[in-house]
Design a protein around this motif. Structure first.
Motif, PDB file in Angstrom:
ATOM      1  N   ARG A  82       0.869  -1.151  -0.010  1.00 48.47           N
ATOM      2  CA  ARG A  82      -0.001   0.021  -0.042  1.00 48.47           C
ATOM      3  C   ARG A  82       0.919   1.350   0.030  1.00 48.47           C
ATOM      4  O   ARG A  82       0.220   2.118   0.366  1.00 48.47           O
ATOM      5  CB  ARG A  82      -1.028  -0.030   1.179  1.00 48.47           C
ATOM      6  CG  ARG A  82      -1.886  -1.158   1.313  1.00 48.47           C
ATOM      7  CD  ARG A  82      -2.720  -0.912   2.636  1.00 48.47           C
ATOM      8  NE  ARG A  82      -3.168   0.219   2.547  1.00 48.47           N
ATOM      9  CZ  ARG A  82      -3.793   1.123   3.624  1.00 48.47           C
ATOM     10  NH1 ARG A  82      -3.695   0.255   5.085  1.00 48.47           N
ATOM     11  NH2 ARG A  82      -4.480   2.273   3.778  1.00 48.47           N
ATOM     12  N   LEU A  83       2.050   1.130  -0.469  1.00 52.78           N
ATOM     13  CA  LEU A  83       2.956   2.172  -0.379  1.00 52.78           C
ATOM     14  C   LEU A  83       2.464   3.427  -1.021  1.00 52.78           C
ATOM     15  O   LEU A  83       2.511   4.784  -0.431  1.00 52.78           O
ATOM     16  CB  LEU A  83       4.467   2.046  -0.966  1.00 52.78           C
ATOM     17  CG  LEU A  83       5.394   3.076  -1.139  1.00 52.78           C
ATOM     18  CD1 LEU A  83       5.850   3.497   0.095  1.00 52.78           C
ATOM     19  CD2 LEU A  83       6.574   2.433  -2.087  1.00 52.78           C
ATOM     20  N   ALA A  84       1.730   3.345  -2.037  1.00 49.10           N
ATOM     21  CA  ALA A  84       1.237   4.530  -2.965  1.00 49.10           C
ATOM     22  C   ALA A  84       0.145   5.186  -2.149  1.00 49.10           C
ATOM     23  O   ALA A  84       0.060   6.497  -2.428  1.00 49.10           O
ATOM     24  CB  ALA A  84       0.546   3.996  -4.126  1.00 49.10           C
ATOM     25  N   ASP A  85      -0.140   4.842  -0.854  1.00 46.96           N
ATOM     26  CA  ASP A  85      -1.382   5.518  -0.194  1.00 46.96           C
ATOM     27  C   ASP A  85      -0.616   6.154   1.059  1.00 46.96           C
ATOM     28  O   ASP A  85      -1.253   6.665   1.807  1.00 46.96           O
ATOM     29  CB  ASP A  85      -2.208   4.562   0.432  1.00 46.96           C
ATOM     30  CG  ASP A  85      -2.950   3.667  -0.480  1.00 46.96           C
ATOM     31  OD1 ASP A  85      -3.373   4.344  -1.747  1.00 46.96           O
ATOM     32  OD2 ASP A  85      -3.432   2.508  -0.305  1.00 46.96           O
ATOM     33  N   GLY A  86       0.864   6.430   0.772  1.00 48.39           N
ATOM     34  CA  GLY A  86       1.440   6.969   2.197  1.00 48.39           C
ATOM     35  C   GLY A  86       1.010   8.515   2.100  1.00 48.39           C
ATOM     36  O   GLY A  86       0.338   9.168   1.298  1.00 48.39           O
ATOM     37  N   GLU A  87       1.292   8.881   3.395  1.00 50.38           N
ATOM     38  CA  GLU A  87       1.213  10.687   3.555  1.00 50.38           C
ATOM     39  C   GLU A  87       2.000  11.403   2.540  1.00 50.38           C
ATOM     40  O   GLU A  87       3.069  11.270   2.205  1.00 50.38           O
ATOM     41  CB  GLU A  87       1.612  10.957   5.092  1.00 50.38           C
ATOM     42  CG  GLU A  87       0.783  10.201   6.020  1.00 50.38           C
ATOM     43  CD  GLU A  87      -0.604  10.652   6.359  1.00 50.38           C
ATOM     44  OE1 GLU A  87      -0.855  11.775   5.845  1.00 50.38           O
ATOM     45  OE2 GLU A  87      -1.369  10.171   7.323  1.00 50.38           O
ATOM     46  N   LEU A  88       1.341  12.570   2.244  1.00 48.06           N
ATOM     47  CA  LEU A  88       1.824  13.498   1.440  1.00 48.06           C
ATOM     48  C   LEU A  88       1.713  14.834   2.035  1.00 48.06           C
ATOM     49  O   LEU A  88       0.617  15.069   2.474  1.00 48.06           O
ATOM     50  CB  LEU A  88       1.554  13.417   0.032  1.00 48.06           C
ATOM     51  CG  LEU A  88       2.314  12.527  -0.785  1.00 48.06           C
ATOM     52  CD1 LEU A  88       1.466  12.547  -2.189  1.00 48.06           C
ATOM     53  CD2 LEU A  88       3.711  12.673  -1.044  1.00 48.06           C
ATOM     54  N   THR A  89       2.535  15.665   2.220  1.00 48.52           N
ATOM     55  CA  THR A  89       2.465  17.289   2.628  1.00 48.52           C
ATOM     56  C   THR A  89       2.665  18.076   1.941  1.00 48.52           C
ATOM     57  O   THR A  89       2.044  19.122   1.682  1.00 48.52           O
ATOM     58  CB  THR A  89       3.399  17.121   3.942  1.00 48.52           C
ATOM     59  OG1 THR A  89       3.241  16.121   4.905  1.00 48.52           O
ATOM     60  CG2 THR A  89       3.035  18.520   4.644  1.00 48.52           C
ATOM     61  N   HIS A  90       4.108  18.177   0.839  1.00 52.90           N
ATOM     62  CA  HIS A  90       4.425  19.308  -0.033  1.00 52.90           C
ATOM     63  C   HIS A  90       4.269  18.840  -1.355  1.00 52.90           C
ATOM     64  O   HIS A  90       4.797  19.751  -2.093  1.00 52.90           O
ATOM     65  CB  HIS A  90       5.838  19.675   0.628  1.00 52.90           C
ATOM     66  CG  HIS A  90       5.975  20.296   1.851  1.00 52.90           C
ATOM     67  ND1 HIS A  90       5.737  21.429   2.315  1.00 52.90           N
ATOM     68  CD2 HIS A  90       6.125  19.570   3.123  1.00 52.90           C
ATOM     69  CE1 HIS A  90       5.969  21.906   3.353  1.00 52.90           C
ATOM     70  NE2 HIS A  90       6.150  20.659   3.912  1.00 52.90           N
ATOM     71  N   GLN A  91       4.051  17.659  -1.616  1.00 61.40           N
ATOM     72  CA  GLN A  91       4.078  17.110  -3.051  1.00 61.40           C
ATOM     73  C   GLN A  91       2.705  16.735  -3.579  1.00 61.40           C
ATOM     74  O   GLN A  91       1.905  16.203  -2.751  1.00 61.40           O
ATOM     75  CB  GLN A  91       5.124  15.828  -3.335  1.00 61.40           C
ATOM     76  CG  GLN A  91       6.652  16.306  -2.911  1.00 61.40           C
ATOM     77  CD  GLN A  91       7.571  15.228  -3.157  1.00 61.40           C
ATOM     78  OE1 GLN A  91       8.594  15.174  -2.796  1.00 61.40           O
ATOM     79  NE2 GLN A  91       7.135  13.942  -3.895  1.00 61.40           N
TER      80      GLN A  91
END
Length: 253
Positions: free
Chosen positions: A12-21
């Motif tokens: 499920r890596l693709a569902d990881g958190e994103l903040t600035h991208q």
């Protein structure tokens, strides 16, 4: 003996958190291949690989640096700033307990992620970021002061973690891509580099650093300065604000 804590990437890596991208597609199979190659860099140099429990339910679990930081013989188990990552610390605690490693823990209301901790000598520069707060920094300072460490808070507003913006070469020189660095003057020696992906290096030994293959101009610059440079691709992790530092915890025995 040098040891390396790692955790394989989740499907499920693709569902990881994103903040600035912005979110872009991630290839899980390529991510696993890149992770295998990354670990092999260390294994080929004699590092002892210590795998944490798999955590397929945690997309960001591969970024293991964020959950535990070593200061000599003391491990500090963090309290991630993202709620979705808080359960990741349990497997780190189990491994430390099984290995008879002394550890302390950051508690609420503090938050601290290892990607915000840059160690140079006995100084810990700690990013005050969206993931690490003042209470977490204060707790870390209280833990480390009796051990002779100085903790210096550094503003981080342009990237996810301090070590997304800057890291240090073996001689203590800090490198970073200046447009993404809030305050380079806090560091005694700073070397600007030409690519954002080149800001993250891992010290392999006194002369050698590991860097992303996405930063060829930075690799060339570091070689011009006399360093040996090992390049490895981590594109799938860079899509999730990751880099070569956050995929492992390096412990030197």
């Amino acid at each position: 003996m040098a040891r390396l804590l790692v955790r394989p990437p989740s499907p499920r890596l693709a569902d990881g958190e994103l903040t600035h991208q912005q979110r872009v597609p991630v290839d899980p199979a390529l991510a696993r291949s890149q992770w295998d190659d990354y670990v092999e860099v260390y294994r080929a140099r004699g590092w002892d690989i210590l795998p944490l429990d798999t955590a397929d339910e945690h997309p960001d679990g591969v970024f293991v640096e964020d959950v535990v930081v070593f200061f000599g013989d003391l491990a500090v188990v963090t309290r991630p700033g993202a709620d979705s990552r808080r359960e990741e610390i349990e497997s780190a605690k189990r491994l430390l307990e099984a290995s008879d490693v002394a550890y302390a823990q950051i508690d609420a209301p503090g938050s601290l992620e290892g990607g915000d901790v840059l160690k140079i000598g006995h100084t810990a520069y700690v990013g005050r970021s969206s993931r690490t707060n003042d209470a977490g920094i204060a707790q870390l300072r209280a833990l480390l002061a009796p051990r002779g460490w100085e903790v210096v808070a550094v503003p981080v507003t342009k990237v996810l973690h301090l070590k997304t913006a800057v890291t240090a070469l073996p001689d203590g020189t800090v490198i970073g891509y200046e447009p993404l660095v809030d305050d380079s003057a806090v560091f005694a020696a700073f070397l600007p580099i030409p690519e954002p992906e080149g800001s993250a290096v891992v010290v392999l030994d006194d002369r050698t650093v590991l860097i992303s293959a996405s930063a060829p101009r930075t690799a060339a610059l570091l070689r011009e300065h006399g360093w040996e440079v090992v390049e490895t691709p981590v594109t799938e992790f860079e899509k999730l604000e990751g880099c070569v530092t956050c995929l492992s915890v390096r412990i030197r025995g």
